[in-house]
Write a protein that holds these residues in place. Structure first.
Motif, PDB file in Angstrom:
ATOM      1  N   VAL A 162       3.812  27.808 -20.193  1.00 23.03           N
ATOM      2  CA  VAL A 162       4.136  28.829 -19.194  1.00 23.03           C
ATOM      3  C   VAL A 162       5.479  28.512 -18.561  1.00 23.03           C
ATOM      4  CG1 VAL A 162       1.720  29.314 -18.631  1.00 23.03           C
ATOM      5  CG2 VAL A 162       2.947  27.618 -17.315  1.00 23.03           C
ATOM      6  N   ARG A 163       6.087  29.519 -17.957  1.00 25.02           N
ATOM      7  CA  ARG A 163       7.274  29.290 -17.136  1.00 25.02           C
ATOM      8  C   ARG A 163       6.786  28.802 -15.781  1.00 25.02           C
ATOM      9  NH1 ARG A 163      12.401  31.561 -18.171  1.00 25.02           N
ATOM     10  NH2 ARG A 163      12.488  32.417 -20.254  1.00 25.02           N
ATOM     11  N   GLN A 164       7.595  28.018 -15.110  1.00 27.62           N
ATOM     12  CA  GLN A 164       7.184  27.501 -13.809  1.00 27.62           C
ATOM     13  C   GLN A 164       6.821  28.632 -12.840  1.00 27.62           C
ATOM     14  OE1 GLN A 164       8.616  23.908 -11.320  1.00 27.62           O
ATOM     15  NE2 GLN A 164      10.025  25.567 -10.855  1.00 27.62           N
ATOM     16  N   ASN A 165       7.528  29.771 -12.925  1.00 30.52           N
ATOM     17  CA  ASN A 165       7.228  30.858 -11.984  1.00 30.52           C
ATOM     18  C   ASN A 165       5.902  31.566 -12.300  1.00 30.52           C
ATOM     19  OD1 ASN A 165       8.052  32.334 -14.168  1.00 30.52           O
ATOM     20  ND2 ASN A 165       9.623  33.483 -13.107  1.00 30.52           N
ATOM     21  N   ASP A 166       5.239  31.235 -13.423  1.00 33.82           N
ATOM     22  CA  ASP A 166       3.906  31.765 -13.708  1.00 33.82           C
ATOM     23  C   ASP A 166       2.811  30.936 -13.008  1.00 33.82           C
ATOM     24  OD1 ASP A 166       4.784  33.817 -15.329  1.00 33.82           O
ATOM     25  OD2 ASP A 166       4.701  32.612 -17.150  1.00 33.82           O
ATOM     26  N   ILE A 167       3.196  29.791 -12.456  1.00 35.07           N
ATOM     27  CA  ILE A 167       2.246  28.948 -11.726  1.00 35.07           C
ATOM     28  C   ILE A 167       2.164  29.469 -10.301  1.00 35.07           C
ATOM     29  CG2 ILE A 167       1.775  26.629 -10.875  1.00 35.07           C
ATOM     30  CD1 ILE A 167       3.158  25.597 -13.442  1.00 35.07           C
ATOM     31  N   LEU A 168       0.965  29.811  -9.870  1.00 34.06           N
ATOM     32  CA  LEU A 168       0.763  30.421  -8.562  1.00 34.06           C
ATOM     33  C   LEU A 168       0.586  29.410  -7.444  1.00 34.06           C
ATOM     34  CD1 LEU A 168      -1.756  33.167  -9.704  1.00 34.06           C
ATOM     35  CD2 LEU A 168       0.730  33.375  -9.468  1.00 34.06           C
ATOM     36  N   ALA A 169      -0.054  28.274  -7.751  1.00 30.27           N
ATOM     37  CA  ALA A 169      -0.321  27.284  -6.704  1.00 30.27           C
ATOM     38  C   ALA A 169      -0.619  25.925  -7.316  1.00 30.27           C
ATOM     39  CB  ALA A 169      -1.510  27.735  -5.854  1.00 30.27           C
ATOM     40  N   ALA A 185     -20.543  35.897 -18.999  1.00 30.82           N
ATOM     41  CA  ALA A 185     -20.386  35.881 -17.545  1.00 30.82           C
ATOM     42  C   ALA A 185     -19.292  34.924 -17.074  1.00 30.82           C
ATOM     43  CB  ALA A 185     -21.706  35.496 -16.884  1.00 30.82           C
ATOM     44  N   LYS A 186     -18.874  34.008 -17.944  1.00 24.98           N
ATOM     45  CA  LYS A 186     -17.847  33.048 -17.554  1.00 24.98           C
ATOM     46  C   LYS A 186     -16.491  33.737 -17.520  1.00 24.98           C
ATOM     47  CE  LYS A 186     -20.217  29.421 -20.000  1.00 24.98           C
ATOM     48  NZ  LYS A 186     -20.154  28.538 -21.137  1.00 24.98           N
ATOM     49  N   GLU A 187     -15.720  33.467 -16.488  1.00 22.63           N
ATOM     50  CA  GLU A 187     -14.376  34.019 -16.419  1.00 22.63           C
ATOM     51  C   GLU A 187     -13.415  33.094 -17.144  1.00 22.63           C
ATOM     52  OE1 GLU A 187     -12.770  35.329 -12.775  1.00 22.63           O
ATOM     53  OE2 GLU A 187     -14.696  36.061 -12.047  1.00 22.63           O
ATOM     54  N   LYS A 188     -12.315  33.646 -17.588  1.00 22.72           N
ATOM     55  CA  LYS A 188     -11.280  32.834 -18.198  1.00 22.72           C
ATOM     56  C   LYS A 188     -10.811  31.819 -17.161  1.00 22.72           C
ATOM     57  CE  LYS A 188      -6.891  32.863 -20.434  1.00 22.72           C
ATOM     58  NZ  LYS A 188      -5.707  33.478 -20.826  1.00 22.72           N
ATOM     59  N   PRO A 189     -10.751  30.532 -17.513  1.00 22.65           N
ATOM     60  CA  PRO A 189     -10.336  29.542 -16.530  1.00 22.65           C
ATOM     61  C   PRO A 189      -8.896  29.773 -16.095  1.00 22.65           C
ATOM     62  CG  PRO A 189     -10.441  28.562 -18.709  1.00 22.65           C
ATOM     63  CD  PRO A 189     -11.002  29.951 -18.819  1.00 22.65           C
ATOM     64  N   GLU A 190      -8.653  29.598 -14.817  1.00 15.41           N
ATOM     65  CA  GLU A 190      -7.313  29.775 -14.280  1.00 15.41           C
ATOM     66  C   GLU A 190      -6.730  28.454 -13.834  1.00 15.41           C
ATOM     67  OE1 GLU A 190      -7.032  33.059 -11.429  1.00 15.41           O
ATOM     68  OE2 GLU A 190      -9.009  33.630 -12.132  1.00 15.41           O
ATOM     69  N   MET A 191      -7.574  27.424 -13.671  1.00 18.61           N
ATOM     70  CA  MET A 191      -7.086  26.136 -13.242  1.00 18.61           C
ATOM     71  C   MET A 191      -6.717  25.303 -14.468  1.00 18.61           C
ATOM     72  SD  MET A 191      -8.682  23.266 -10.693  1.00 18.61           S
ATOM     73  CE  MET A 191      -9.170  24.516  -9.541  1.00 18.61           C
ATOM     74  N   THR A 223      -2.810  29.274 -12.502  1.00 11.00           N
ATOM     75  CA  THR A 223      -1.838  30.144 -13.156  1.00 11.00           C
ATOM     76  C   THR A 223      -2.334  31.579 -13.160  1.00 11.00           C
ATOM     77  OG1 THR A 223      -2.835  29.879 -15.340  1.00 11.00           O
ATOM     78  CG2 THR A 223      -1.138  28.294 -14.732  1.00 11.00           C
ATOM     79  N   SER A 224      -1.430  32.488 -13.480  1.00  8.06           N
ATOM     80  CA  SER A 224      -1.820  33.880 -13.684  1.00  8.06           C
ATOM     81  C   SER A 224      -2.825  33.925 -14.830  1.00  8.06           C
ATOM     82  CB  SER A 224      -0.604  34.726 -14.048  1.00  8.06           C
ATOM     83  OG  SER A 224       0.341  34.698 -13.017  1.00  8.06           O
ATOM     84  N   LYS A 225      -3.781  34.831 -14.746  1.00  8.20           N
ATOM     85  CA  LYS A 225      -4.867  34.873 -15.722  1.00  8.20           C
ATOM     86  C   LYS A 225      -4.416  34.924 -17.176  1.00  8.20           C
ATOM     87  CE  LYS A 225      -9.117  36.387 -13.982  1.00  8.20           C
ATOM     88  NZ  LYS A 225     -10.340  36.839 -14.023  1.00  8.20           N
ATOM     89  N   TYR A 226      -3.463  35.768 -17.479  1.00  6.95           N
ATOM     90  CA  TYR A 226      -3.091  35.958 -18.885  1.00  6.95           C
ATOM     91  C   TYR A 226      -1.647  35.580 -19.167  1.00  6.95           C
ATOM     92  CZ  TYR A 226      -7.526  38.303 -18.776  1.00  6.95           C
ATOM     93  OH  TYR A 226      -8.861  38.574 -18.610  1.00  6.95           O
ATOM     94  N   SER A 227      -1.128  34.603 -18.439  1.00  9.22           N
ATOM     95  CA  SER A 227       0.268  34.209 -18.633  1.00  9.22           C
ATOM     96  C   SER A 227       0.387  33.146 -19.722  1.00  9.22           C
ATOM     97  CB  SER A 227       0.851  33.669 -17.322  1.00  9.22           C
ATOM     98  OG  SER A 227       0.158  32.499 -16.942  1.00  9.22           O
ATOM     99  N   GLY A 228       1.581  33.006 -20.233  1.00 10.10           N
ATOM    100  CA  GLY A 228       1.883  31.934 -21.175  1.00 10.10           C
ATOM    101  C   GLY A 228       1.540  32.226 -22.615  1.00 10.10           C
ATOM    102  N   ASN A 229       1.834  31.234 -23.450  1.00 13.99           N
ATOM    103  CA  ASN A 229       1.568  31.297 -24.883  1.00 13.99           C
ATOM    104  C   ASN A 229       0.669  30.132 -25.255  1.00 13.99           C
ATOM    105  OD1 ASN A 229       3.392  33.502 -25.535  1.00 13.99           O
ATOM    106  ND2 ASN A 229       5.008  32.067 -24.991  1.00 13.99           N
ATOM    107  N   GLN A 230      -0.428  30.430 -25.943  1.00 12.81           N
ATOM    108  CA  GLN A 230      -1.340  29.383 -26.361  1.00 12.81           C
ATOM    109  C   GLN A 230      -0.856  28.777 -27.671  1.00 12.81           C
ATOM    110  OE1 GLN A 230      -2.579  32.282 -24.967  1.00 12.81           O
ATOM    111  NE2 GLN A 230      -3.152  31.160 -23.135  1.00 12.81           N
ATOM    112  N   VAL A 231      -0.921  27.439 -27.749  1.00 16.39           N
ATOM    113  CA  VAL A 231      -0.571  26.724 -28.976  1.00 16.39           C
ATOM    114  C   VAL A 231      -1.657  25.689 -29.235  1.00 16.39           C
ATOM    115  CG1 VAL A 231       1.925  27.032 -28.766  1.00 16.39           C
ATOM    116  CG2 VAL A 231       0.864  25.040 -27.754  1.00 16.39           C
ATOM    117  N   LYS A 232      -1.830  25.360 -30.512  1.00 14.21           N
ATOM    118  CA  LYS A 232      -2.808  24.352 -30.887  1.00 14.21           C
ATOM    119  C   LYS A 232      -2.060  23.231 -31.604  1.00 14.21           C
ATOM    120  CE  LYS A 232      -7.523  24.431 -32.330  1.00 14.21           C
ATOM    121  NZ  LYS A 232      -8.583  25.208 -32.953  1.00 14.21           N
ATOM    122  N   VAL A 233      -2.193  22.014 -31.072  1.00 13.35           N
ATOM    123  CA  VAL A 233      -1.522  20.859 -31.656  1.00 13.35           C
ATOM    124  C   VAL A 233      -2.559  19.774 -31.888  1.00 13.35           C
ATOM    125  CG1 VAL A 233       0.232  19.073 -31.299  1.00 13.35           C
ATOM    126  CG2 VAL A 233       0.632  21.393 -30.473  1.00 13.35           C
TER     127      VAL A 233
END
Length: 94
Positions: A84-91, A31-37, A66-76
């Motif tokens: 993400v690109r700056q234009n993928d940030i919505l607010a 039931a949890k949505e993918k976090p967007e914040m 951010t947009s729900k499915y934008s960007g590339n996930q990395v693990k460090v």
């Protein structure tokens, strides 16, 4: 190891999804949505990107949506980040 974004890229770390609703109901995993914040961890220098001048407006430490499915996930070093690109940030959340 330190991540340093290039051009108009921003490194963000997703904020944990709420596990309970405002009324106190506990959400199951499905039931949890993918976090967007997310919190901004690092910001690239901006500059000339695809022939256009890009000025970076987000700052480290800000909370953003951010947009729900934008960007590339990395693990460090065991931590997950999203680039993400700056234009993928919505607010920006204030």
């Amino acid at each position: 190891m330190k991540l340093v974004p290039l051009a108009d890229r921003v490194i963000i770390k997703m904020v944990a999804a709420e596990e309970t609703t405002k009324s106190g109901l506990i959400l199951t995993g499905a039931a949890k949505e993918k976090p967007e914040m997310a919190e901004v961890i690092a910001v690239g220098p901006g500059g000339l990107v695809d022939g256009k001048e890009v000025k970076m407006t987000v700052k480290v430490g800000q909370k953003v949506i951010t947009s729900k499915y934008s960007g590339n996930q990395v693990k460090v070093e065991g931590e997950e980040f999203t680039i993400v690109r700056q234009n993928d940030i919505l607010a920006v959340v204030e």
